[in-house]
Design a protein around this motif. Structure first.
Motif, short mmCIF file in Angstrom:
data_model
loop_
_atom_site.label_atom_id
_atom_site.label_comp_id
_atom_site.label_asym_id
_atom_site.label_seq_id
_atom_site.Cartn_x
_atom_site.Cartn_y
_atom_site.Cartn_z
N VAL A 48 1.22 -1.13 -0.05
CA VAL A 48 0.37 -0.09 -0.33
C VAL A 48 1.02 1.18 0.57
O VAL A 48 0.06 2.26 -0.27
N PHE A 86 -9.77 -10.76 5.29
CA PHE A 86 -8.84 -9.79 7.00
C PHE A 86 -7.61 -8.96 6.00
O PHE A 86 -8.45 -7.70 6.24
N VAL A 88 -8.51 -7.29 3.32
CA VAL A 88 -9.44 -6.63 2.51
C VAL A 88 -10.32 -5.95 3.07
O VAL A 88 -10.73 -4.78 2.92
N ALA A 89 -10.42 -6.70 4.22
CA ALA A 89 -11.74 -5.88 5.42
C ALA A 89 -10.79 -4.05 5.66
O ALA A 89 -11.60 -3.45 6.12
N ARG A 90 -9.45 -4.81 5.86
CA ARG A 90 -9.14 -3.23 5.86
C ARG A 90 -8.40 -3.17 5.20
O ARG A 90 -8.54 -1.51 5.24
N TYR A 91 -7.79 -3.68 3.91
CA TYR A 91 -7.65 -2.16 3.03
C TYR A 91 -8.02 -1.96 1.32
O TYR A 91 -7.64 -1.19 0.81
N GLY A 92 -9.70 -2.99 1.53
CA GLY A 92 -9.95 -2.60 0.36
C GLY A 92 -9.50 -4.06 -0.49
O GLY A 92 -8.52 -4.00 -0.52
N PHE A 94 -8.62 -3.12 -3.83
CA PHE A 94 -7.17 -2.07 -3.69
C PHE A 94 -5.95 -3.38 -3.38
O PHE A 94 -5.16 -3.18 -4.31
#
Lengths: 162, 186
Positions: A48, A86, A88-92, A94
């Motif tokens: 990220v 896990f 995707v829940a935090r960073y989407g 993307f």
């Protein structure tokens, strides 16, 4: 040619360790199977910070934290899917280098095929039209046109004679 | 109809061109990624205070206590833009009465302590996130980053980078107002 090949190989060999240096020795798991899974997952997770790099090859601090986190969760018995969820829940979405296949991303996945199909259809129609015209043969001239041509020929002849 | 079809390639080409132009637009920030947390409840976390700093730590329960929306700012003493942002945040707290919480990201306690002693401490709560794990719960992509959390604990906004300059401040303030914040005395 041979020299060039040698040069390319030398450069690749020289660069390889730099590329694979991101995963530091203290991160590597003792269990080779889990470590292989960790590497495979990391390669699919976007860093990220640097964005077009996977966390497996990124030296960013957060990438390292995520690599360690993934390994911890693997050791704790998570499945690959649970780890992706896990993250995707935090960073989407993307954070996944490969966009997931779902209604929001249909345009992304189908667009190339739709454009190719439209292009193929266009070419097909065009070719068929040209073929049909060729099969019909040259069209007939009208009386008027024939008279006009006759007149032009006469004129030419008259000019040639004079 | 036939006439229109004649222009179709031009229209398609212009469309592709416009898309490419948008991609090259200098004002567009490709790093601006929407936070996955927006309109979701704040993550579960419980951080201790920075040892030796006289404000309490920060946990999820502090964000769900009701009341006006708050700013949650992730900062570190080693982060240079944070220093620039510090003056802005201090002013928002002092002049506008904004409630500011901090998450001290991967910072040695001593460094954080000195930094706050040096510049002043506008934060009414600071969580000490030495490992950076809680920051991952927040989907952090770098420091500084600032979240707006409503009184019910819903994350409504994220600003990536330092809140420096008129534009950035305007964005954050309008997001705060949209979240239901009202300036004291108005």
């Amino acid at each position: 040619m041979r020299r060039l090949r040698f040069l390319v190989a030398a450069i690749l060999i020289g660069v390889a360790p730099i590329l694979s240096l991101a995963v530091e020795p203290d991160e590597i798991l003792d269990d080779p199977v889990l470590e292989a899974r960790a590497r495979e997952i990391s390669a699919q997770v976007r860093c990220v910070v640097c964005q077009n790099e996977s966390i497996d090859t990124s030296n960013a601090g957060i990438a390292r934290d995520l690599r360690i986190l993934i390994r911890e969760r693997l050791v704790a018995g998570d499945t690959d899917q649970e780890i992706f969820d896990f993250l995707v829940a935090r960073y989407g979405d993307f954070v996944l280098l490969k966009p997931p296949f779902k209604p929001e991303t249909w345009a992304l996945w189908f667009a190339p095929f739709v454009i190719a199909a439209a292009g193929a259809a266009g070419i097909f129609v065009l070719v068929r039209r040209v073929n049909r015209r060729a099969a019909a043969g040259p069209g007939q001239l009208s009386e008027e046109e024939l008279a006009q041509i006759e007149k032009i020929i006469q004129n030419e002849k008259a000019e040639a004679d004079s | 109809m036939k006439r229109f079809l004649l222009f179709l390639p031009l229209v398609v080409a212009l469309g592709i061109g416009a898309f490419a132009l948008w991609g090259l637009w200098a004002d567009r920030n490709p790093k601006e990624v929407p936070s996955a947390l927006i309109s979701k409840p704040a993550p579960e976390f419980d951080l201790p205070p920075i040892p030796g700093v006289d404000v309490p730590g920060l946990k999820r329960a502090d964000l769900t206590a009701g009341g006006p929306p708050v700013l949650v700012n992730v900062f570190a003493s080693w982060c240079v833009p944070c220093k620039a942002e510090h003056a802005v945040l201090s002013r928002l707290v002092k002049e506008k009465g904004v409630v500011l919480y901090g998450i001290n990201y991967k910072n040695k306690a001593e460094d954080a302590r000195n930094w706050l002693a040096d510049l002043g401490n506008p934060y009414s709560r600071i969580g000490f996130d030495l490992s950076g794990r809680v920051a991952i719960e927040w989907g952090l992509t770098g420091v500084p980053e600032t979240f707006i959390v409503r009184g019910d604990g819903t994350v409504v906004y994220r600003y990536v980078g330092p809140i420096v300059g008129a534009d950035a401040q305007k964005k954050v303030m309008s997001a705060l107002r949209e979240a239901g914040w009202k300036e004291a005395g108005k």
